[in-house]
Design an enzyme around this catalytic site. Structure first.
Site, PDB file in Angstrom:
ATOM      1  N   LYS A  37       5.411  -3.621  -5.693  1.00 54.27           N
ATOM      2  CA  LYS A  37       6.800  -3.303  -5.771  1.00 54.27           C
ATOM      3  C   LYS A  37       7.620  -3.582  -4.565  1.00 54.27           C
ATOM      4  O   LYS A  37       8.546  -4.144  -4.246  1.00 54.27           O
ATOM      5  CB  LYS A  37       7.158  -1.984  -6.131  1.00 54.27           C
ATOM      6  N   CYS A  78       0.812  -1.301   0.021  1.00 57.09           N
ATOM      7  CA  CYS A  78      -0.005  -0.059   0.265  1.00 57.09           C
ATOM      8  C   CYS A  78       0.775   1.260   0.018  1.00 57.09           C
ATOM      9  O   CYS A  78       1.922   1.398   0.440  1.00 57.09           O
ATOM     10  CB  CYS A  78      -0.857   0.052   1.140  1.00 57.09           C
ATOM     11  N   LYS A 130      10.582 -14.112 -13.343  1.00 56.51           N
ATOM     12  CA  LYS A 130      10.242 -13.214 -14.071  1.00 56.51           C
ATOM     13  C   LYS A 130       8.933 -13.631 -15.115  1.00 56.51           C
ATOM     14  O   LYS A 130       8.222 -12.812 -15.071  1.00 56.51           O
ATOM     15  CB  LYS A 130      11.374 -12.866 -15.034  1.00 56.51           C
ATOM     16  N   GLU A 183      15.600 -17.143 -11.301  1.00 54.45           N
ATOM     17  CA  GLU A 183      15.208 -15.665 -11.500  1.00 54.45           C
ATOM     18  C   GLU A 183      14.251 -15.583 -12.796  1.00 54.45           C
ATOM     19  O   GLU A 183      13.298 -14.890 -12.813  1.00 54.45           O
ATOM     20  CB  GLU A 183      16.434 -14.998 -11.702  1.00 54.45           C
ATOM     21  N   TRP A 212      -2.935  -2.503  -1.813  1.00 57.17           N
ATOM     22  CA  TRP A 212      -2.798  -3.628  -1.983  1.00 57.17           C
ATOM     23  C   TRP A 212      -3.533  -4.620  -1.232  1.00 57.17           C
ATOM     24  O   TRP A 212      -3.076  -4.582   0.201  1.00 57.17           O
ATOM     25  CB  TRP A 212      -1.111  -4.063  -2.172  1.00 57.17           C
ATOM     26  N   GLU A 265       5.833 -13.786 -12.734  1.00 60.69           N
ATOM     27  CA  GLU A 265       5.233 -12.531 -12.621  1.00 60.69           C
ATOM     28  C   GLU A 265       4.553 -11.819 -13.345  1.00 60.69           C
ATOM     29  O   GLU A 265       3.371 -11.144 -13.244  1.00 60.69           O
ATOM     30  CB  GLU A 265       6.574 -11.604 -12.038  1.00 60.69           C
ATOM     31  N   HIS A 291      15.081 -37.051 -12.015  1.00 56.44           N
ATOM     32  CA  HIS A 291      14.857 -37.618 -10.407  1.00 56.44           C
ATOM     33  C   HIS A 291      13.398 -37.229 -10.216  1.00 56.44           C
ATOM     34  O   HIS A 291      13.050 -36.787  -9.127  1.00 56.44           O
ATOM     35  CB  HIS A 291      15.927 -36.968  -9.252  1.00 56.44           C
ATOM     36  N   ARG A 296       3.343   0.315  -5.188  1.00 58.89           N
ATOM     37  CA  ARG A 296       3.211  -0.222  -3.705  1.00 58.89           C
ATOM     38  C   ARG A 296       1.727  -0.996  -3.659  1.00 58.89           C
ATOM     39  O   ARG A 296       1.490  -1.634  -2.618  1.00 58.89           O
ATOM     40  CB  ARG A 296       3.127   0.584  -2.621  1.00 58.89           C
ATOM     41  N   ASN A 327      -1.305   1.137   6.107  1.00 56.25           N
ATOM     42  CA  ASN A 327      -0.209   0.294   5.556  1.00 56.25           C
ATOM     43  C   ASN A 327       0.008  -0.507   6.695  1.00 56.25           C
ATOM     44  O   ASN A 327       0.322  -0.287   7.590  1.00 56.25           O
ATOM     45  CB  ASN A 327       0.819   0.959   4.886  1.00 56.25           C
ATOM     46  N   GLY A 328      -0.046  -1.978   6.558  1.00 57.44           N
ATOM     47  CA  GLY A 328       0.422  -2.837   7.454  1.00 57.44           C
ATOM     48  C   GLY A 328      -0.478  -3.973   7.698  1.00 57.44           C
ATOM     49  O   GLY A 328      -1.733  -3.951   7.192  1.00 57.44           O
TER      50      GLY A 328
END
Length: 605
Positions: A600, A2, A485, A481, A77, A488, A504, A30, A103-104
């Protein structure tokens, strides 16, 4: 996560609502599930809310322009409560007397909510934020500071809270615990800004204060007063802050992500130039720590997401050059694990934003056990940079796209260079790497030259519903990574595997519907990987390979010039993976810069 924004004008001609909306645009990274803004007008709360991005809110507010001197705003968010208008901030209390943004996470909100309901307090949302608004309102009897201190004493969890009450139309109250909140007083106009990220302030010079845990701020016109958790006034000192960068333009690129991918060559050059000293590399930030560095017996890297992958990639290099054991930990796991206390441990804490809640909690839980803590971070005035012993800036400038590209490669390069600095401090020589490192920009340019080819393959592979990314050695964490990507921004399932582990179990998933992306280097390790790829081809799997020599396993091959590299191949390969993911997501018409469900800066656990 947020984004919070507040504004009180002193003498400028700015409009409070419009200024807050401009601030929210900068904070949208955010969270962008919903957005809202509120102010006090004619003795009542004026509030606008919308589900979706800030642009929708801007259109709504422009239909009802008001001349106001103070306002608060929020871009959300979602945590507690689904994405809906009722759950959008600002939350209004049951008396309709105050508006609050948050926020939190309030961990005991259900307990507090039940207690308030038993007192006759009513609720209209699913959020923990409304619980906080109603708790403050319940305690309020004309003394706002008393109401705030009593309410915050009842609350468990982390928060940054900003609120306005109709009894004080030109006053904003704010408090924080475990979440960032900055207050800036413009040195030119006297206007006061409040934000969860100080970089969202307008371009100017500020006297700035970052709220400490459990402090309460009262902003009334030009006056900033800070109180402790007992409502006693505190003496504080303000710090200068200059906002000069404007990194919010796409400069002709279709997306910020593509722009930031292409900024990586210049970023690598900038870091190398900054850190080069004679025929090696050096960190002036650590020049007073040589005695401490000579005592290091163990290195712990703590990070989340892409930052964690950077740590995994650099681990082997750090161990080889410093001869010191290195362990890499997920911040979200670290604070809950049982650790052996290792003597003389150096902790390297990595975070793009410097506000990653899990990483900060990990640092707080063990800081007293560390010999020295070093923060690798892209935001100078972040919580992490203030809590760590030393701060090494990534120098990546502002990264707008939620999907990290240039901040990741800046983290990785700085880890390599930090390894060289540590090795030199311990008496080893790393001059052998200088020529290779200085050739990195040309190798990156070679990757850029293959962009159209990569885009063409991305278009072909966009029809596949599942992906494997495979590699050996250092290419395995690069695959981690690259798979992240793709997940996402394309929303497609992607799994990273060490190529040797295919037999395996995972090979059972291979069929014509699964695509494999392989990262090859040269020599024996590439030959081993190619052998594994043959097993995939034999089971009708489609394969695209990056790098390495030409081979006969698949016709889908992308090679780029890396002859000058051996140790640092991970950087150009990572950039190639970013380009592939970008163009595949573009082919699927995804929201690339602001993918669904992501933010982000992950400021909640």
């Amino acid at each position: 996560m947020c984004g919070i924004y507040g504004y009180i004008k002193a003498s400028s001609e700015k409009k409070a609502l419009e200024t807050c909306l401009d601030g929210l645009q900068k904070l949208q990274y955010r969270g962008y599930d919903s957005a809202g803004v509120a102010a006090i007008h004619n003795g009542s709360i004026l509030s606008f809310k919308t589900v979706g991005k800030v642009d929708l809110l801007t259109s709504l507010v422009k239909e009802s322009p008001k001349e106001l001197s103070a306002a608060i705003a929020h871009t959300r968010w979602a945590t507690h409560g689904r994405v809906s208008s009722a759950n959008t901030h600002p939350q209004i209390d049951y008396k309709e007397s105050l508006a609050l943004v948050h926020n939190g996470i309030i961990e005991n909100y259900l307990e507090v909510k039940k207690r308030l309901e038993s007192k006759g307090v009513t609720f209209s949302s699913e959020t923990d934020t409304e619980v906080c608004a109603n708790l403050i309102s319940y305690y309020y009897d004309g003394d706002m500071l008393s109401a705030l201190t009593r309410a915050f004493a009842d609350i468990n969890g982390s928060f940054a809270i900003v609120l306005m009450h109709k009894d004080f139309p030109e006053t904003i109250y704010a408090s924080a615990r475990g979440c960032p909140l900055a207050i800036g007083i413009c040195e030119i106009s006297g206007d006061v800004y409040i934000s969860s990220d100080s970089s969202s302030f307008s371009e100017s010079s500020y006297s700035t204060y970052f709220l400490q845990d459990n402090e309460i701020a009262k902003v009334d016109g030009k006056t900033l007063t800070i109180y402790d958790d007992q409502a006693k006034e505190k003496k504080i000192s303000l710090s200068p802050l200059t906002i000069t960068e404007n990194e919010t333009l796409k400069d002709g690129y279709e997306h910020f992500m593509l722009k930031e991918i292409h900024e990586q060559k210049g970023l690598i050059e900038r870091i190398l130039h900054k850190r080069k000293k004679q025929n090696s590399f050096y960190y002036r930030e650590l020049e007073d720590d040589k005695d401490l560095l000579n005592q290091v017996q163990h290195i712990e890297i703590i990070a989340c997401g892409s930052s964690y992958h950077a740590g995994l990639i650099a681990k082997e290099f750090l161990e080889q050059e410093t001869r010191i054991p290195v362990s890499v930990h997920l911040g979200s796991q670290y604070r809950y694990a049982k650790h052996l206390d290792k003597a003389n441990t150096l902790a390297i804490i990595i975070s793009q934003s410097g506000e990653t809640a899990d990483t900060l909690a990990a640092l707080e839980s063990r800081k007293e056990h560390f010999l020295l803590t070093i923060a690798l971070c892209n935001v100078e005035n972040s919580t992490l940079t203030r809590k760590a012993d030393r701060f090494i800036p990534l120098m990546a400038k502002k990264e707008v796209s939620v999907c990290s590209t240039k901040a990741f490669t800046a983290q990785l390069l700085n880890l390599y260079l930090l390894g060289i600095h540590l090795a030199n401090a311990l008496g080893a020589s790393c001059e052998k790497f200088t020529k290779e490192l200085l050739s990195l920009p040309l190798c990156i340019e070679s990757v850029y030259s293959k962009e159209k080819e990569i885009a063409s393959f991305a278009k072909e592979y966009s029809s596949f519903p599942y992906f494997f990314f495979v590699g050996r050695g250092q290419m395995y964490p690069v695959c981690l990574e690259a798979a992240l990507k793709l997940k996402e921004i394309s929303y497609l399932p992607a799994e990273a595997l060490p190529a040797g582990e295919m037999k395996h179990g995972p090979i059972a998933l291979i069929d014509e519907k699964l695509a494999t992306i392989a990262f090859l280097t040269k020599g024996e390790i590439a030959a081993k990987t190619i052998s594994n790829l043959s097993e995939i081809r034999a089971r009708n799997g489609r394969i695209l390979t990056f790098g390495g020599n030409n081979h006969e396993v698949t016709k889908d091959q992308i090679t780029f010039e890396t002859d000058s590299l051996e140790t640092f191949l991970t950087i150009p390969y990572s950039i190639a993976g970013q380009i592939f993911s970008y163009y595949l997501a573009k082919e699927l018409d995804r929201e690339i810069d602001f993918p669904r469900n992501l933010a982000k800066s992950v400021t909640v656990e």
